[in-house]
Design a protein around this motif. Sequence first.
Motif, PDB file in Angstrom:
ATOM      1  N   GLN A   1       2.690  40.943  38.152  1.00 22.25           N
ATOM      2  CA  GLN A   1       2.234  41.623  36.910  1.00 22.25           C
ATOM      3  C   GLN A   1       3.305  42.496  36.202  1.00 22.25           C
ATOM      4  O   GLN A   1       3.058  43.172  35.132  1.00 22.25           O
ATOM      5  N   ALA A   2       4.264  42.789  36.752  1.00 24.57           N
ATOM      6  CA  ALA A   2       5.247  44.008  36.481  1.00 24.57           C
ATOM      7  C   ALA A   2       5.941  43.291  35.083  1.00 24.57           C
ATOM      8  O   ALA A   2       6.560  42.461  34.912  1.00 24.57           O
ATOM      9  N   ASP A   3       6.026  44.350  34.133  1.00 23.10           N
ATOM     10  CA  ASP A   3       6.829  44.039  32.764  1.00 23.10           C
ATOM     11  C   ASP A   3       8.322  44.520  33.447  1.00 23.10           C
ATOM     12  O   ASP A   3       9.327  44.148  32.893  1.00 23.10           O
ATOM     13  N   LEU A   4       8.343  45.384  34.300  1.00 22.05           N
ATOM     14  CA  LEU A   4       9.795  45.881  34.953  1.00 22.05           C
ATOM     15  C   LEU A   4       9.616  46.138  36.259  1.00 22.05           C
ATOM     16  O   LEU A   4       8.564  46.524  36.804  1.00 22.05           O
ATOM     17  N   ILE A   5      10.485  45.503  37.097  1.00 20.96           N
ATOM     18  CA  ILE A   5      10.352  45.566  38.674  1.00 20.96           C
ATOM     19  C   ILE A   5      11.738  45.950  39.063  1.00 20.96           C
ATOM     20  O   ILE A   5      12.781  45.801  38.563  1.00 20.96           O
ATOM     21  N   VAL A   6      11.648  46.843  39.888  1.00 18.51           N
ATOM     22  CA  VAL A   6      12.722  47.531  40.545  1.00 18.51           C
ATOM     23  C   VAL A   6      12.725  47.046  42.373  1.00 18.51           C
ATOM     24  O   VAL A   6      11.898  47.311  43.181  1.00 18.51           O
ATOM     25  N   GLY A   7      13.901  46.429  42.395  1.00 18.49           N
ATOM     26  CA  GLY A   7      13.927  45.990  44.009  1.00 18.49           C
ATOM     27  C   GLY A   7      14.667  47.018  44.710  1.00 18.49           C
ATOM     28  O   GLY A   7      15.769  47.230  44.522  1.00 18.49           O
ATOM     29  N   ALA A   8      14.110  47.742  45.839  1.00 21.19           N
ATOM     30  CA  ALA A   8      14.687  48.744  46.758  1.00 21.19           C
ATOM     31  C   ALA A   8      14.128  48.660  47.807  1.00 21.19           C
ATOM     32  O   ALA A   8      13.608  49.631  48.437  1.00 21.19           O
ATOM     33  N   VAL A   9      14.432  47.663  48.628  1.00 23.25           N
ATOM     34  CA  VAL A   9      13.591  47.246  49.743  1.00 23.25           C
ATOM     35  C   VAL A   9      14.710  47.130  50.870  1.00 23.25           C
ATOM     36  O   VAL A   9      14.307  47.481  52.022  1.00 23.25           O
ATOM     37  N   GLY A  10      15.820  46.963  50.662  1.00 23.23           N
ATOM     38  CA  GLY A  10      16.940  46.910  51.588  1.00 23.23           C
ATOM     39  C   GLY A  10      17.012  45.691  52.427  1.00 23.23           C
ATOM     40  O   GLY A  10      17.334  45.443  53.869  1.00 23.23           O
ATOM     41  N   LYS A  11      16.278  44.398  51.856  1.00 24.59           N
ATOM     42  CA  LYS A  11      16.308  43.199  52.592  1.00 24.59           C
ATOM     43  C   LYS A  11      16.805  41.979  51.790  1.00 24.59           C
ATOM     44  O   LYS A  11      16.331  41.794  50.616  1.00 24.59           O
TER      45      LYS A  11
ATOM     46  N   VAL B   1      14.387  42.988  35.263  1.00 16.22           N
ATOM     47  CA  VAL B   1      14.639  42.950  36.603  1.00 16.22           C
ATOM     48  C   VAL B   1      15.994  43.681  37.152  1.00 16.22           C
ATOM     49  O   VAL B   1      16.924  43.790  36.659  1.00 16.22           O
ATOM     50  N   VAL B   2      15.360  45.091  37.861  1.00 19.75           N
ATOM     51  CA  VAL B   2      16.517  45.792  38.368  1.00 19.75           C
ATOM     52  C   VAL B   2      16.671  45.718  39.918  1.00 19.75           C
ATOM     53  O   VAL B   2      15.752  45.713  40.610  1.00 19.75           O
ATOM     54  N   ASP B   3      17.991  45.076  40.226  1.00 20.98           N
ATOM     55  CA  ASP B   3      17.823  44.982  41.771  1.00 20.98           C
ATOM     56  C   ASP B   3      18.930  46.066  42.294  1.00 20.98           C
ATOM     57  O   ASP B   3      20.093  46.211  42.150  1.00 20.98           O
ATOM     58  N   ALA B   4      18.325  47.031  43.167  1.00 20.90           N
ATOM     59  CA  ALA B   4      18.985  48.089  43.758  1.00 20.90           C
ATOM     60  C   ALA B   4      19.865  47.742  45.072  1.00 20.90           C
ATOM     61  O   ALA B   4      20.652  48.435  45.473  1.00 20.90           O
ATOM     62  N   GLY B   5      19.304  46.623  45.342  1.00 19.78           N
ATOM     63  CA  GLY B   5      19.978  46.409  46.715  1.00 19.78           C
ATOM     64  C   GLY B   5      21.276  45.873  46.802  1.00 19.78           C
ATOM     65  O   GLY B   5      22.070  45.223  45.973  1.00 19.78           O
ATOM     66  N   TYR B   6      22.065  45.961  47.846  1.00 23.02           N
ATOM     67  CA  TYR B   6      23.396  45.528  48.035  1.00 23.02           C
ATOM     68  C   TYR B   6      23.512  45.238  49.457  1.00 23.02           C
ATOM     69  O   TYR B   6      23.469  45.895  50.507  1.00 23.02           O
ATOM     70  N   HIS B   7      24.024  43.745  49.712  1.00 21.21           N
ATOM     71  CA  HIS B   7      24.246  43.393  50.963  1.00 21.21           C
ATOM     72  C   HIS B   7      25.350  42.468  51.210  1.00 21.21           C
ATOM     73  O   HIS B   7      26.004  41.997  50.195  1.00 21.21           O
ATOM     74  N   PRO B   8      26.132  42.517  52.405  1.00 19.68           N
ATOM     75  CA  PRO B   8      27.454  41.723  52.452  1.00 19.68           C
ATOM     76  C   PRO B   8      27.043  40.391  51.935  1.00 19.68           C
ATOM     77  O   PRO B   8      26.162  39.735  51.835  1.00 19.68           O
ATOM     78  N   GLY B   9      28.063  39.869  51.162  1.00 19.81           N
ATOM     79  CA  GLY B   9      28.074  38.609  50.621  1.00 19.81           C
ATOM     80  C   GLY B   9      27.801  38.815  49.075  1.00 19.81           C
ATOM     81  O   GLY B   9      27.583  37.967  48.415  1.00 19.81           O
TER      82      GLY B   9
ATOM     83  N   VAL C   1      24.231  41.470  40.811  1.00 20.52           N
ATOM     84  CA  VAL C   1      24.719  42.090  41.970  1.00 20.52           C
ATOM     85  C   VAL C   1      25.933  41.448  42.455  1.00 20.52           C
ATOM     86  O   VAL C   1      25.788  40.074  42.488  1.00 20.52           O
ATOM     87  N   PRO C   2      27.094  41.924  42.497  1.00 17.64           N
ATOM     88  CA  PRO C   2      27.493  43.147  42.178  1.00 17.64           C
ATOM     89  C   PRO C   2      27.690  43.395  40.634  1.00 17.64           C
ATOM     90  O   PRO C   2      27.487  42.575  39.915  1.00 17.64           O
TER      91      PRO C   2
END
Length: 279
Positions: free
Chosen positions: A201-211, A226-234, A254-255
């Motif tokens: 349902q989101a008009d704006l989604i922020v991913g801050a899950v760490g997975k 779509v805002v992706d705050a996560g950062y993982h190897p690769g 990302v990145p």
Amino acid sequence: MAKILDGKALAKLIESDIAVRVENYSKKAGKTPLLATILVGSDPASATYVKMKANACARVSMQSRRIELGEETTTAELLNVIHSLNEDAAVNGILLQHPVPSGIDEREAFDSIASQKDVDGVTCRGFGRMSMGEAAYGSATPAGIMKLLDHYEIELEGKLAVVVGRSPILGKPMAMMLLNRNATVVICHSRTKNLPDITRQADLIVGAVGKPKFIKGDWIKEGAVVVDAGYHPGGVGDIDLEAITDKASAYTPVPGGVGPMTIATLITQTMESAEQSIS
Ligand code: NAP
């Protein structure tokens, strides 16, 4: 194709502005702004983040002072270090790299940072003031996200914003910043039920899950930001971005999205603290 919210490009623009402010400040104050960074323990990712922050200071001719403490550091020892930085007139900002080793009371350490030097926006006081709409340095990652959304003139008022994650440095302050801008905010976390039904349902989604790639393409509505705050190897984030590039209206890569904006916000807030100290 969705618009790319290019954090790397905006951070570069911000850095050129800060470089000019550093020069002006240095002429006026007879010294350069200084960010003290504290790294506790030997986590390689944390060491890299601290180095990236010091490199950003160097790019704008700001000074950084690196303090490294061993894994066995006690809370009392860390508090002593922070107290002496609070008292040191040469220091304009203090960054305590999260996470600290588990034996340390991180909350107590964060909260011992003087408000005027809390340029990473980690204290309870800073969070409370920001939430109430009072002047405070925002937590650097969500504050950087807000700068990026504003730069690209993303409309927030009345939009349904879903923040996935509620950590003290990211999800919670993010939610308050969006709320302060009149978004309707839903905060999701590990006990949330039917998460995909909510994110859809989101008009704006922020991913801050760490997975890595936890949030799937079919959890996202057509036209969402779509805002992706996560950062993982690769070089992957918390959202499966490949699955949304044709579907979202805009997204942070990302990145090159949220990461550079976090650092740009940290040095901006250090600059502000330095300017405040001589005004
Ligand atoms: P964190 O402290 O581990 O918090 C993760 C949050 O996600 C928690 O609130 C947790 O819920 C929630 N969560 C975990 N599993 C979930 C699930 N299955 N469903 C829904 N929610 C779930 O992480 P963080 O420090 O906020 O970092 C989040 C991400 O941002 C990481 O990928 C990190 O690398 C990245 N990050 C990037 C920057 C940057 O500068 N780019 C800065 C900071 C962090 P509970 O509260 O219920 O446990």
